[in-house]
Enzyme design. Structure first.
Site, short mmCIF file in Angstrom:
data_model
loop_
_atom_site.label_atom_id
_atom_site.label_comp_id
_atom_site.label_asym_id
_atom_site.label_seq_id
_atom_site.Cartn_x
_atom_site.Cartn_y
_atom_site.Cartn_z
N ASP A 308 0.86 -1.18 0.00
CA ASP A 308 0.00 0.00 0.00
C ASP A 308 0.90 1.24 0.00
OD1 ASP A 308 -2.28 1.65 0.33
OD2 ASP A 308 -1.93 1.70 2.49
N LYS A 309 0.33 2.40 -0.29
CA LYS A 309 1.14 3.62 -0.30
C LYS A 309 0.88 4.49 0.92
CE LYS A 309 0.16 7.42 -2.40
NZ LYS A 309 0.41 8.38 -1.31
N THR A 310 -0.33 5.04 1.01
CA THR A 310 -0.64 5.99 2.07
C THR A 310 -0.62 5.31 3.42
OG1 THR A 310 -2.03 7.23 0.53
CG2 THR A 310 -2.31 7.68 2.89
N PHE A 469 -16.53 17.56 -1.99
CA PHE A 469 -15.56 16.89 -2.86
C PHE A 469 -15.96 15.43 -3.06
CE2 PHE A 469 -11.96 14.05 -3.31
CZ PHE A 469 -11.22 14.64 -4.32
N ARG A 526 1.76 17.10 -3.71
CA ARG A 526 0.35 17.01 -4.11
C ARG A 526 -0.16 18.44 -4.30
NH1 ARG A 526 -2.02 12.13 -0.49
NH2 ARG A 526 -3.96 12.99 -1.29
N GLY A 608 -4.89 3.57 -3.62
CA GLY A 608 -6.15 4.20 -4.02
C GLY A 608 -5.96 5.63 -4.49
N ASP A 609 -4.74 6.14 -4.43
CA ASP A 609 -4.47 7.52 -4.84
C ASP A 609 -4.51 7.66 -6.36
OD1 ASP A 609 -4.27 8.65 -2.39
OD2 ASP A 609 -2.12 8.42 -2.22
N ARG A 717 -5.71 4.09 -8.02
CA ARG A 717 -7.16 4.09 -7.84
C ARG A 717 -7.69 2.67 -7.65
NH1 ARG A 717 -8.58 8.87 -6.00
NH2 ARG A 717 -8.34 10.59 -7.46
#
Length: 1074
Positions: A308-310, A469, A526, A608-609, A717
């Site tokens: 995973d990233k985040t 958002f 970002r 998921g980014d 994503r």
């Protein structure tokens, strides 16, 4: 809704009273829901809220544990032979057969009982956590979580954990809202906005059945009773009975202590992992924690890591670091990406200047890492575009959904926001001088610096609308009315949707701002674009009416209607600038990825980014590098977009599938074309929409083949289900060991699908940890976990099992050879208790020491030469060639021991009285040689001696002689042929000691010769490193560099590979110029 429950500000929900049985008969069917009796616990008896993760109970421990033990083939086999030992077929006594089995089974059951008790204590701690429950008349009392029932009303205080699935009924805020932190579920620290509703109908609750199994059928062995075993008249029956005798006699080829020895070793290895201070995270006071000990050796065989990233690679802690306002770039901070790039280029950073400590320097502010003397301390008023700067930071202070919390004592303001990004923006505005301090349902209040008077003034804005958002809109807006009566729309969003919404007359700074955004993206930041517009009264009223109608719509296209209305109003915007926040990498991530890549481990990032963010982080951690060919697979072609507008779902699916197939085929062709002609590295980047088609049955093999030949793979994503499916595809498609690492519940599926699941136990929650096999606090600890502990554990377990084959073949084959010499009489060469205690006492302890303490190289060399890890990935230490070589060594040892001992004692007198050696003397002498040989063989195989290993090896040999003395001193009815054998016969005889010495040395010579030749001509990686250390070449940079370079390939990622690629590029350029 039939009734309402009024308790202070509690918002009630409908509670039906129809027949429970009649209503619940349809649960699970389409169109049927469930009625819950709230705050009426005696209306219907629901199940309690207790949690149980244990495997056993007091009542089921004995039967279930015994069943688990005898499901193992070896244990079941020894149960059969132990049962047969009670018959006259047995070549030994029943007690000598049953006792070792009882010791092994008992030790394993004790281990399982201890592990289950630890799980029970964790359950007790969770179940006894206290929470306030409504008892009537507005009063609440504390009770344990386990006592909660469906329908109870509970009060949750700030920063408390939820005891169960809850429905929001009331909140301390006026509009009955609360912000929920779901890090235990999805690993995200983002606050989710929840609001109580007047009437709620919710879904079906299924029964939660934990650890329930059916009736267990057990096997009971009932051999037919017979008194005739070797009757010549019944040859068939005699052959069968003799087969059973041989079956019991040759059972010593099977190591009965193998299971329990490996389990003991794995538990001790796990303890060392847990206590490794190099994997201790002091900031959170967390050690590494191996939740299971069954996967230790697989830690040394990982081929692919799916991360995973985040929260895993990054801290999920955003910092406002730069901004572009009116085309002017502000912010002198330096990102991790810029530092990494400049370190490799050996160029100084202009802005990264380390100053000497300044007295009374303010402490760093979380979320704010912005330094620029043109903006801070109110100096922005002197800038040429001060009016735009004013609007820029005012937008940051107002355009959000954060809730301020004011510390009355200190006067400080903190914020609870839906995302770390949003919190960073509000904090940045506050630090610049635009302090948002109060929110009501209709107003937003802030303090700001008046550029005219220079004083701090209060501003109150009327909040008219919040346009939230979402992943489709990629922006959020607020509509407010200022004190002068002007209606303003303030908007912030992704550059991909914001620039197209700008007014044609307000694009003065667009080109320069876009350049700054690209520069920020290259620095791994970002970015968001900030813009605004002023609305006239009539236009706003028209919008508000349409927006209200769309919000109350109950049709299926409600969201579409809302988006259409907001699209109309969010247009003709005036550009203010762009923000840049840094999601910092965890400490040591680039170096960790570099070492893992040098070890030959492939790394995939599943996040998921959005794609841009993932690519930025890829560059930041050297997962991507300049010159790497990016194969980007996504569905953004004009044809697909046209079909999406048309709304034909079948046509969209068909076209999308063909498009993805074509992109995958094209990527495979590019890879094939580059092979053999260049060292071009490829990176595969695919978004979640495209991944859905790539994972279909008719395309997933193509996708996997393309992905495994790329140096880097990034899936953007990605949904939690897609993460799990990708992990399953890699595991099943490659057939190699996979490791997944994540920090939240959205990673649980991925962790469970992988062979090894590693949970991050930092600040992101514990859901991933609870579903993982091993928990660590930081991603960088993965380097030591795999390259050090994984390598050691794999090598130790492999050597243990090979040694078990060796020592049991050595012992068992001497029994077989003796049977050949005695015409297969069924008479064993050794005493009953010699047979039974061989695996338990006279050969097991040294192998346990090997599995726990042995090191081929030190931890420092494991990290210095990551190529060592390839021994596990290639499984060179536990393949059939190595196993057979140890088995052949065992056969040779047995042959030498048997024939040398028998020939040395066949005719000659054994002692001074002229007695020849009988079965008792021959058996004891052979057994002595076997004990010496297998233990000295272990000593030769050990690379790293400790005091414990010396004690176990020499102590085991001494224990054999002590046993001979003690056992021989027992009455003849117990010691049988061994009565005073050692004291009166063996010890006084010189031939006994001479034969033992000669046989032991002769037996070990073949192994020593083979090992010497192999190290000289066919060394393993660890033997090369050992030779480097022995020759004193560890400080020779050229030699060490040559060894390390063997692990680098074109498909390797990391900073070392990036530097190597750059060096090769320079060399090629120089060659071409010549």
């Amino acid at each position: 809704m039939r009734s309402k429950l009024h308790l202070s500000k509690i918002y009630s929900f409908a509670c039906g009273r129809p027949s429970f049985k009649r209503e619940h008969s349809h649960i699970g069917e389409r169109g049927y829901s469930r009625h819950v009796f709230c705050n009426q616990p005696h209306t219907f008896e629901y199940a309690d809220n207790s949690v149980s993760s244990t495997k056993y109970t007091v009542a089921t421990f004995l039967p279930k544990s015994l069943f688990e033990q005898f499901r193992r083939v070896a244990n079941f086999y020894f149960l059969v032979t132990g049962t047969l030992a009670f018959t006259n077929l047995a070549p030994y006594t029943a007690a000598s057969a049953i006792l070792p089995l009882l010791i092994v089974i008992g030790a394993t059951m004790v281990k399982e009982g201890i592990e289950d008790w630890r799980r029970k204590k964790q359950d007790i701690e969770v179940n006894n956590t206290r929470v306030q429950v409504h008892k009537g008349h507005g009063t609440f009392e504390y009770t344990e979580w386990k006592n909660l029932k469906v329908g109870h009303i509970v009060k949750i205080i700030k920063d408390e954990f939820f005891p169960a699935d809850l429905l929001l009924v009331s909140s301390s805020y006026e509009d009955a809202v609360c912000y929920v932190e779901t890090m235990n579920l999805d690993g995200e620290t983002n606050l989710k906005l929840k609001q109580a509703l007047g009437s709620v109908f919710f879904g079906i609750t299924t029964k939660h059945d934990l650890n329930q199994q059916g009736v267990i059928k057990r096997w009971y062995l009932r051999p037919d009773y017979s008194t005739i075993f070797f009757d010549p008249k019944g040859a068939s029956a005699a052959a069968t009975f003799h087969f059973l005798t041989a079956l019991m006699l040759y059972s010593f080829f099977i190591p009965i202590s193998l299971y329990v020895s490996i389990e003991i070793v794995k538990v001790l290895q796990s303890i060392f992992i847990n206590q490794d201070m190099h994997m201790y995270y002091a900031e959170a006071d967390k050690h590494a924690y191996a939740r299971t000990s069954n996967l230790n050796e697989e830690l040394g065989q990982v081929d692919t890591i799916l991360s995973d990233k985040t929260g895993t690679l990054t801290c999920n802690s955003m910092e406002f670091i730069k901004c572009s306002i009116a085309g002017v770039a502000y912010g002198r901070g330096v990102t991790e990406v810029e530092r990494a790039m400049n370190r490799r280029n050996n160029s100084p950073l202009i802005n990264d200047i380390t100053l000497s400590p300044i007295a009374n320097e303010p402490l760093p502010v979380k979320g704010f890492n912005f330094t620029d003397e043109r903006i801070t301390n109110g100096t922005w008023v002197n800038e040429p575009n001060a009016d735009i700067i004013h609007k820029f930071f005012r937008l940051l202070a107002i355009c959000h959904t954060a809730i301020p919390e004011v510390d009355d004592d200190a006067g400080n303001v903190s914020y609870e926001a839906e995302s770390p990004d949003e919190a960073a923006f509000v904090v940045a505005a506050r630090e610049i001088g635009f302090e948002f301090y109060k929110r009501t349902q209709t107003t937003l209040s802030m303090y700001e610096l008046d550029p005219v008077s220079g004083d701090k003034v209060e501003r109150v804005f009327t909040l008219l609308n919040v346009l939230e958002f979402n992943s489709t809109r990629k922006r959020m807006s607020v509509i407010v009315k200022d004190e002068e009566g002007r209606i303003l729309l303030l908007c912030k969003g992704a550059d991909s949707v914001m620039f197209e919404r700008l007014s044609k007359d307000s694009r003065e700074y667009e080109e320069k701002t876009l350049e700054d955004v690209h520069e920020y993206a290259d620095a791994g930041l970002r970015t968001l674009i900030l813009a605004y517009r002023e609305l006239d009264e009539e236009k706003y009223k028209e919008f508000d009416n349409e927006f209200s109608q769309a919000k109350i719509s109950v049709s299926a296209d409600r969201e579409t209607l809302i988006d259409e209305v907001t699209d109309m109003i969010e247009s003709d915007l005036i550009l203010l600038g762009a923000t840049a926040v840094e999601d910092k990498l965890q400490n040591g991530v680039p170096d960790c990825i570099d070492k893992l890549a040098q070890a030959g481990i492939k790394i995939w990032v599943l996040t998921g980014d959005k794609m841009e963010t993932a690519i930025n982080i890829g560059f930041a951690c050297s997962f991507l590098r300049q010159g790497m060919k990016q194969l980007i697979i996504q569905l953004d072609t004009p044809d697909i977009q046209a079909l999406e507008k048309a709304g034909d779902k079948r046509a969209i699916a068909k076209a999308s599938q063909e498009n993805i197939r074509h992109q995958i085929s094209d990527g495979a062709q590019q890879l094939a074309a580059s092979r053999g002609t260049s060292e071009q590295a490829f990176a595969l980047i695919i978004d979640g929409k495209s991944l859905a088609y790539a994972l279909e049955d008719n395309m997933k093999d193509m996708f996997l083949d393309l992905a495994i030949h790329c140096a880097s793979v990034i899936c953007c994503r990605s949904s939690p289900k897609q993460k799990a499916l990708v992990t399953r595809l890699v595991k099943s498609g490659t057939g190699k060991t996979t490791l997944a690492i994540g920090d939240g519940a959205n990673d649980v599926g991925m962790l469970q699908e992988a062979d090894i699941g590693v949970g991050i136990s930092g600040v992101e929650g514990m859901q991933a940890v609870m579903s993982s096999d091993i928990a660590i606090a930081q991603f960088r600890y993965l380097e030591r976990l795999l390259l050090v502990h994984g390598h050691w554990c794999y090598r130790r377990i492999s050597s243990m099992i090979c040694y078990f084959f060796y020592k049991n073949i050595t012992f068992g084959f001497t029994l077989f050879l003796y049977e050949v010499c005695t015409s297969f009489s069924g008479q064993p060469a050794y005493n009953d208790w010699f047979l039974s205690l061989y695996n338990v006492f006279f050969s097991s302890l040294p192998v346990v020491a090997l599995g726990v303490f042995d090191q081929d190289v030190s931890a420092r060399y494991c990290l210095r030469f990551p190529i060592l890890y390839q021994e596990g990935v290639q499984n060179v230490l536990f393949n059939w060639r190595r196993i057979l070589s140890w088995m052949i060594n065992g056969f040779m040892s047995a042959i030498i021991i048997f024939f040398f001992c028998t020939n040395a004692m066949e005719i000659q007198a054994f002692d001074n009285e002229g007695r020849t050696a009988g079965r008792d003397i021959l058996g004891a002498t052979m057994y002595t040689c076997v004990v010496w040989v297998v233990n000295l063989q272990m000593a030769l195989a050990i690379n790293y001696f400790t005091l414990i290993q010396h004690v176990f090896i020499w102590g085991t040999i001494a224990l054999w002689y002590l046993f001979l003395l003690v056992y021989g001193a027992l009455p003849p009815g117990i010691s049988t042929i061994s009565y005073k054998l050692f004291l009166e016969t063996l010890a006084p005889s010189p031939s006994y000691w001479i034969v033992t010495l000669f046989v032991v040395i002769t037996t070990l010579i073949p192994y020593l010769s083979y090992s010497a030749m192999k190290i000289q001509f066919f060394p393993f990686y660890h033997e090369i490193v050992q030779w480097i250390r022995y020759e004193g070449k560890t400080n020779d940079p050229e030699f060490c560099h040559m060894v390390r370079q063997r692990s680098l390939r074109p498909t390797t990622v990391g900073s070392t590979a990036r530097l190597a690629a750059k060096t090769n590029s320079i060399r090629e350029s120089s060659t071409n110029q010549r």
